[in-house]
Design a protein around this motif. Structure first.
Motif, PDB file in Angstrom:
ATOM      1  N   CYS A 104       0.854  -1.185   0.000  1.00 53.00           N
ATOM      2  CA  CYS A 104       0.000   0.000   0.000  1.00 53.00           C
ATOM      3  C   CYS A 104       0.886   1.229   0.000  1.00 53.00           C
ATOM      4  CB  CYS A 104      -0.910  -0.005   1.223  1.00 53.00           C
ATOM      5  SG  CYS A 104      -1.938   1.474   1.401  1.00 53.00           S
ATOM      6  N   ALA A 105       0.757   2.051  -1.035  1.00 50.39           N
ATOM      7  CA  ALA A 105       1.579   3.240  -1.178  1.00 50.39           C
ATOM      8  C   ALA A 105       0.725   4.499  -1.217  1.00 50.39           C
ATOM      9  CB  ALA A 105       2.416   3.147  -2.445  1.00 50.39           C
ATOM     10  N   ALA A 106       1.139   5.506  -0.473  1.00 50.05           N
ATOM     11  CA  ALA A 106       0.449   6.789  -0.457  1.00 50.05           C
ATOM     12  C   ALA A 106       1.021   7.708  -1.517  1.00 50.05           C
ATOM     13  CB  ALA A 106       0.564   7.439   0.916  1.00 50.05           C
ATOM     14  N   SER A 107       0.147   8.458  -2.169  1.00 53.00           N
ATOM     15  CA  SER A 107       0.594   9.402  -3.183  1.00 53.00           C
ATOM     16  C   SER A 107       1.294  10.584  -2.536  1.00 53.00           C
ATOM     17  CB  SER A 107      -0.595   9.888  -4.017  1.00 53.00           C
ATOM     18  OG  SER A 107      -1.531  10.584  -3.201  1.00 53.00           O
ATOM     19  N   GLY A 108       2.055  11.322  -3.349  1.00 59.83           N
ATOM     20  CA  GLY A 108       2.774  12.463  -2.837  1.00 59.83           C
ATOM     21  C   GLY A 108       4.248  12.172  -2.652  1.00 59.83           C
ATOM     22  N   SER A 109       5.076  13.158  -2.927  1.00 61.64           N
ATOM     23  CA  SER A 109       6.517  12.983  -2.819  1.00 61.64           C
ATOM     24  C   SER A 109       7.070  13.355  -1.452  1.00 61.64           C
ATOM     25  CB  SER A 109       7.221  13.806  -3.904  1.00 61.64           C
ATOM     26  OG  SER A 109       6.927  15.187  -3.766  1.00 61.64           O
ATOM     27  N   SER A 110       6.293  14.084  -0.671  1.00 60.02           N
ATOM     28  CA  SER A 110       6.734  14.504   0.657  1.00 60.02           C
ATOM     29  C   SER A 110       5.541  14.513   1.608  1.00 60.02           C
ATOM     30  CB  SER A 110       7.373  15.887   0.584  1.00 60.02           C
ATOM     31  OG  SER A 110       7.889  16.273   1.844  1.00 60.02           O
ATOM     32  N   ILE A 111       5.230  13.355   2.132  1.00 62.96           N
ATOM     33  CA  ILE A 111       4.099  13.193   3.037  1.00 62.96           C
ATOM     34  C   ILE A 111       4.585  12.714   4.398  1.00 62.96           C
ATOM     35  CG2 ILE A 111       1.922  12.005   3.440  1.00 62.96           C
ATOM     36  CD1 ILE A 111       1.658  11.659   0.434  1.00 62.96           C
ATOM     37  N   GLY A 112       4.111  13.365   5.453  1.00 57.80           N
ATOM     38  CA  GLY A 112       4.481  12.962   6.799  1.00 57.80           C
ATOM     39  C   GLY A 112       3.567  11.856   7.287  1.00 57.80           C
ATOM     40  N   VAL A 113       4.046  10.621   7.177  1.00 54.97           N
ATOM     41  CA  VAL A 113       3.251   9.460   7.576  1.00 54.97           C
ATOM     42  C   VAL A 113       3.611   9.024   8.986  1.00 54.97           C
ATOM     43  CG1 VAL A 113       2.617   7.097   7.027  1.00 54.97           C
ATOM     44  CG2 VAL A 113       3.103   8.713   5.183  1.00 54.97           C
ATOM     45  N   TYR A 114       2.617   8.903   9.821  1.00 56.34           N
ATOM     46  CA  TYR A 114       2.833   8.449  11.184  1.00 56.34           C
ATOM     47  C   TYR A 114       2.548   6.947  11.258  1.00 56.34           C
ATOM     48  CZ  TYR A 114       2.584   8.376  16.293  1.00 56.34           C
ATOM     49  OH  TYR A 114       2.786   8.092  17.630  1.00 56.34           O
ATOM     50  N   ALA A 115       1.407   6.571  11.828  1.00 55.24           N
ATOM     51  CA  ALA A 115       1.088   5.157  11.954  1.00 55.24           C
ATOM     52  C   ALA A 115       0.593   4.566  10.636  1.00 55.24           C
ATOM     53  CB  ALA A 115       0.034   4.951  13.035  1.00 55.24           C
ATOM     54  N   MET A 116       0.874   3.290  10.446  1.00 49.26           N
ATOM     55  CA  MET A 116       0.389   2.546   9.295  1.00 49.26           C
ATOM     56  C   MET A 116      -0.242   1.254   9.800  1.00 49.26           C
ATOM     57  SD  MET A 116       3.573   2.873   6.609  1.00 49.26           S
ATOM     58  CE  MET A 116       4.296   4.454   6.178  1.00 49.26           C
ATOM     59  N   GLU A 117      -1.358   0.872   9.211  1.00 52.01           N
ATOM     60  CA  GLU A 117      -2.082  -0.307   9.667  1.00 52.01           C
ATOM     61  C   GLU A 117      -2.656  -1.108   8.511  1.00 52.01           C
ATOM     62  OE1 GLU A 117      -3.714   1.657  13.874  1.00 52.01           O
ATOM     63  OE2 GLU A 117      -5.130   1.168  12.273  1.00 52.01           O
ATOM     64  N   TRP A 118      -2.933  -2.375   8.788  1.00 56.69           N
ATOM     65  CA  TRP A 118      -3.681  -3.232   7.886  1.00 56.69           C
ATOM     66  C   TRP A 118      -4.917  -3.737   8.615  1.00 56.69           C
ATOM     67  CZ3 TRP A 118      -3.103  -3.760   2.806  1.00 56.69           C
ATOM     68  CH2 TRP A 118      -1.862  -3.451   2.239  1.00 56.69           C
ATOM     69  N   HIS A 119      -6.056  -3.634   7.962  1.00 54.05           N
ATOM     70  CA  HIS A 119      -7.323  -4.126   8.477  1.00 54.05           C
ATOM     71  C   HIS A 119      -7.909  -5.092   7.466  1.00 54.05           C
ATOM     72  CE1 HIS A 119      -7.936  -0.751  11.536  1.00 54.05           C
ATOM     73  NE2 HIS A 119      -6.882  -0.376  10.853  1.00 54.05           N
ATOM     74  N   ARG A 120      -8.883  -5.885   7.891  1.00 53.16           N
ATOM     75  CA  ARG A 120      -9.562  -6.761   6.954  1.00 53.16           C
ATOM     76  C   ARG A 120     -11.037  -6.879   7.316  1.00 53.16           C
ATOM     77  NH1 ARG A 120      -7.125 -12.784   8.460  1.00 53.16           N
ATOM     78  NH2 ARG A 120      -8.497 -13.211  10.261  1.00 53.16           N
ATOM     79  N   GLN A 121     -11.845  -7.180   6.323  1.00 51.77           N
ATOM     80  CA  GLN A 121     -13.270  -7.343   6.537  1.00 51.77           C
ATOM     81  C   GLN A 121     -13.797  -8.477   5.672  1.00 51.77           C
ATOM     82  OE1 GLN A 121     -15.655  -3.810   5.891  1.00 51.77           O
ATOM     83  NE2 GLN A 121     -17.255  -4.603   7.249  1.00 51.77           N
ATOM     84  N   ALA A 122     -14.329  -9.496   6.327  1.00 50.72           N
ATOM     85  CA  ALA A 122     -14.940 -10.620   5.642  1.00 50.72           C
ATOM     86  C   ALA A 122     -16.440 -10.382   5.541  1.00 50.72           C
ATOM     87  CB  ALA A 122     -14.664 -11.918   6.397  1.00 50.72           C
ATOM     88  N   PRO A 123     -17.107 -11.013   4.580  1.00 54.32           N
ATOM     89  CA  PRO A 123     -18.556 -10.837   4.427  1.00 54.32           C
ATOM     90  C   PRO A 123     -19.306 -11.146   5.714  1.00 54.32           C
ATOM     91  CG  PRO A 123     -17.659 -11.955   2.520  1.00 54.32           C
ATOM     92  CD  PRO A 123     -16.555 -11.894   3.538  1.00 54.32           C
TER      93      PRO A 123
END
Length: 115
Positions: free
Chosen positions: A22-41
């Motif tokens: 997963c990549a965020a757009s932008g050449s200079s972005i201040g990213v703090y926390a990163m997470e993965w979530h999931r959702q099943a039917p």
């Protein structure tokens, strides 16, 4: 306008592996926390894993050491390595990032674990 672009989902047999990105757009972005979530039917969206800017990680109990989250701050990218996948891992996986006082969601990528 921040855009999170996900990739890496697909169909895999039980016991197989997938690597989500997963990549965020932008050449200079201040990213703090990163997470993965999931959702099943029919189920609530649930947190799978998180990683701080300083590489501190947390995992949901159901991961049982099978998944690994990592990130590349220079590329504003978060990864989820999924090993020994089980049918119950089938879900849409979403990345999430906290960027300058706001949280952003990726579009989701389908992971299907089936014989």
């Amino acid at each position: 306008q921040v855009q999170l672009v996900e990739s890496g989902g697909g169909l895999v047999q039980p016991g197989g592996s997938l690597r989500l990105s997963c990549a965020a757009s932008g050449s200079s972005i201040g990213v703090y926390a990163m997470e993965w979530h999931r959702q099943a039917p029919g189920k609530q969206r649930e947190l799978v894993a998180s990683i701080s800017r300083g590489d501190s990680t947390n995992y949901a109990d159901f991961v049982k050491g099978r998944f690994t989250i990592s990130r590349d701050n220079a590329k504003n990218t978060v990864y989820l390595q999924m090993n020994n996948l089980k049918p119950e891992d089938t879900a849409v996986y979403y990345c999430w990032m906290f960027i300058i006082f706001q949280g952003y969601w990726g579009q989701g990528t389908q992971v299907t674990v089936s014989s």
